[in-house]
Design a protein around this motif. Structure first.
Motif, short mmCIF file in Angstrom:
data_model
loop_
_atom_site.label_atom_id
_atom_site.label_comp_id
_atom_site.label_asym_id
_atom_site.label_seq_id
_atom_site.Cartn_x
_atom_site.Cartn_y
_atom_site.Cartn_z
N LYS A 56 0.73 -1.13 -0.07
CA LYS A 56 -0.11 -0.04 -0.08
C LYS A 56 0.93 1.24 -0.08
CE LYS A 56 -4.01 2.18 2.42
NZ LYS A 56 -4.95 1.81 3.46
N GLY A 57 0.32 2.28 -0.80
CA GLY A 57 1.47 3.53 -0.99
C GLY A 57 2.29 3.41 -2.06
N GLN A 58 2.49 2.33 -2.73
CA GLN A 58 3.35 2.24 -3.73
C GLN A 58 2.46 2.20 -5.16
OE1 GLN A 58 5.27 -1.48 -3.07
NE2 GLN A 58 6.82 -0.48 -1.87
N ALA A 59 3.09 2.33 -6.44
CA ALA A 59 2.34 2.93 -7.57
C ALA A 59 1.36 1.74 -8.19
CB ALA A 59 3.46 3.09 -8.82
N ARG A 60 0.25 1.92 -8.46
CA ARG A 60 -0.59 0.75 -9.12
C ARG A 60 -0.84 -0.18 -7.86
NH1 ARG A 60 3.48 1.91 -12.06
NH2 ARG A 60 4.64 0.21 -11.45
N TYR A 61 -1.18 0.30 -6.58
CA TYR A 61 -1.48 -0.76 -5.71
C TYR A 61 -3.04 -1.15 -5.89
CZ TYR A 61 -2.45 -2.71 -0.98
OH TYR A 61 -2.81 -3.69 -0.06
N ASP A 62 -3.38 -2.31 -5.71
CA ASP A 62 -4.54 -2.93 -5.75
C ASP A 62 -4.99 -3.62 -4.45
OD1 ASP A 62 -6.88 -4.30 -6.30
OD2 ASP A 62 -5.94 -5.22 -8.31
N PRO A 63 -5.77 -3.20 -3.53
CA PRO A 63 -6.23 -3.67 -2.29
C PRO A 63 -6.83 -4.92 -2.47
CG PRO A 63 -7.59 -1.78 -2.99
CD PRO A 63 -6.46 -1.81 -4.02
N ILE A 87 8.92 4.16 -13.74
CA ILE A 87 7.51 3.72 -13.99
C ILE A 87 6.63 3.68 -12.45
CG2 ILE A 87 7.75 1.97 -15.74
CD1 ILE A 87 7.38 -0.18 -13.31
N ASP A 88 7.42 4.05 -11.48
CA ASP A 88 6.73 4.12 -10.03
C ASP A 88 6.52 5.73 -9.70
OD1 ASP A 88 6.51 1.36 -9.62
OD2 ASP A 88 8.16 1.14 -8.53
N ARG A 89 7.03 6.35 -10.30
CA ARG A 89 7.19 8.15 -10.55
C ARG A 89 5.98 8.45 -11.08
NH1 ARG A 89 13.53 9.22 -11.01
NH2 ARG A 89 14.04 8.32 -8.79
N ASP A 90 5.41 7.64 -12.05
CA ASP A 90 4.40 8.37 -12.73
C ASP A 90 3.48 7.33 -13.26
OD1 ASP A 90 2.70 9.67 -14.41
OD2 ASP A 90 4.07 10.44 -15.67
N GLU A 91 2.40 6.90 -12.11
CA GLU A 91 1.62 5.65 -12.45
C GLU A 91 0.46 6.07 -13.33
OE1 GLU A 91 -1.02 4.39 -8.99
OE2 GLU A 91 0.16 5.72 -7.78
N GLU A 92 0.20 7.55 -13.50
CA GLU A 92 -0.74 7.68 -14.40
C GLU A 92 -0.31 7.68 -15.82
OE1 GLU A 92 -2.49 11.60 -14.02
OE2 GLU A 92 -3.11 11.39 -12.05
N LYS A 93 0.91 7.70 -16.06
CA LYS A 93 1.45 7.16 -17.41
C LYS A 93 1.62 5.97 -17.64
CE LYS A 93 5.07 8.72 -20.61
NZ LYS A 93 6.43 9.50 -20.85
N VAL A 96 -1.22 -0.26 -15.47
CA VAL A 96 -1.01 -1.61 -15.45
C VAL A 96 -1.26 -2.17 -16.99
CG1 VAL A 96 -2.28 -3.49 -14.76
CG2 VAL A 96 -1.85 -1.95 -13.07
N GLU A 97 -2.06 -1.50 -17.64
CA GLU A 97 -2.40 -1.92 -19.14
C GLU A 97 -1.07 -1.88 -19.92
OE1 GLU A 97 -5.77 -1.55 -16.76
OE2 GLU A 97 -4.33 0.01 -17.52
N LEU A 98 -0.33 -0.62 -19.86
CA LEU A 98 0.80 -0.18 -20.44
C LEU A 98 1.90 -1.40 -20.17
CD1 LEU A 98 2.18 1.54 -22.32
CD2 LEU A 98 2.96 2.80 -20.66
N LEU A 99 2.10 -1.76 -18.87
CA LEU A 99 3.27 -2.31 -18.54
C LEU A 99 3.01 -3.84 -18.83
CD1 LEU A 99 3.94 -0.98 -15.03
CD2 LEU A 99 5.08 -0.56 -17.12
N ASN A 100 2.03 -4.34 -18.96
CA ASN A 100 1.50 -5.72 -19.22
C ASN A 100 1.56 -5.70 -21.04
OD1 ASN A 100 0.75 -7.37 -17.03
ND2 ASN A 100 -1.33 -6.25 -16.94
N LYS A 101 1.58 -4.72 -21.82
CA LYS A 101 1.52 -4.55 -23.27
C LYS A 101 3.05 -4.59 -23.39
CE LYS A 101 0.42 -1.63 -27.20
NZ LYS A 101 1.72 -1.23 -27.53
#
Length: 248
Positions: A56-63, A87-93, A96-101
């Motif tokens: 929790k508190g890190q980029a793209r956290y899924d509870p 990738i952890d400094r700008d999670e809006e850019k 998850v979808e982009l990284l899986n791609k």
């Protein structure tokens, strides 16, 4: 002791190997291992990064994820240390979808032998025509100049369809490709997944046609880059005598 959300050493090694020890960011692709000054050692510059955050508190956290899901290899991507931080400094850019791609395309790229990017790429899958070039004048219909290591162009037909059709009815040239950097001028791939009458990487012909309108004989050149199917597509050309449209 209960395992947490962090990747195991085995998972990290597998992610690195699946990525070919190369950063999975397509705009980076730096090698992530190299020689140490001590010839018995190697330097690691890569990281197994979480696609969805470990905590929790890190980029793209899924509870809704469990720790078991967070540490699973499907939630990991291999990156160089610079891109792992990015990738952890700008999670809006970096979603998850982009990284899986990135991960999927990078592993495909590794599996295909790390081909160089082409200046021009035409991809057709399961029907259709990627490109039609028609030249009627004294010039060049399409001129591709390339000075890099990769191919000037890459044409791929997967399943069925036509990659490119080039017709020339005048004194000029339908297409010219110049590659001076050591790469191929053109690469054509056809991938057949069903019985077909013809599968061809390149088909070139001089077509002699009696014009439907004026009745005069016309000589046309027709080149097909990449074809999979039962009937070769006909294209429209203009009669040089009366300028009416004919199919060849």
């Amino acid at each position: 002791m209960t395992a947490g959300p962090d990747f195991s050493e085995e998972t990290k090694k597998t992610l690195a190997k699946r990525a070919g020890q190369v950063c999975s960011n397509p705009d980076c692709r730096r090698p992530t291992s190299g020689p140490h000054s001590d010839e018995k050692k190697a330097v690691n510059l890569g990281e197994a990064a979480h696609i969805r955050a470990a905590r929790k508190g890190q980029a793209r956290y899924d509870p809704n994820m469990t720790d078991e899901e967070r540490r699973d290899i499907s939630n990991g991507i291999w990156l160089c240390s610079t891109c792992a931080k990015k990738i952890d400094r700008d999670e809006e850019k970096y979603t998850v979808e982009l990284l899986n791609k990135w991960k999927k395309e990078h592993e495909d790229w590794i599996s295909n032998g790390k081909p160089y990017d082409a200046v021009r790429e035409v991809i057709v899958k399961n029907g259709g025509t990627g490109s039609i070039i028609s030249n009627e004048g004294p010039g060049i219909g399409l001129d591709v100049q390339h000075h890099g290591k990769g191919p000037a162009e890459r044409i791929i037909v997967d399943g069925s369809g036509v990659g490119e059709v080039i017709t020339n009815t005048g004194p000029g040239t339908g297409k010219r490709i110049v590659s001076t950097g050591g790469g191929a001028a053109s690469e054509t791939y056809v991938k057949v997944n069903r019985p077909v009458k013809m599968a061809s990487g390149l088909k070139s012909a001089i077509v002699i046609k009696i014009c439907n309108n004026c009745g005069k004989q016309c000589n046309f050149s027709k080149v097909i880059h990449g074809f999979i199917g039962d009937d070769i597509q006909k294209v429209e050309v203009r009669c040089p005598h009366c300028e009416s449209i004919n199919l060849i």
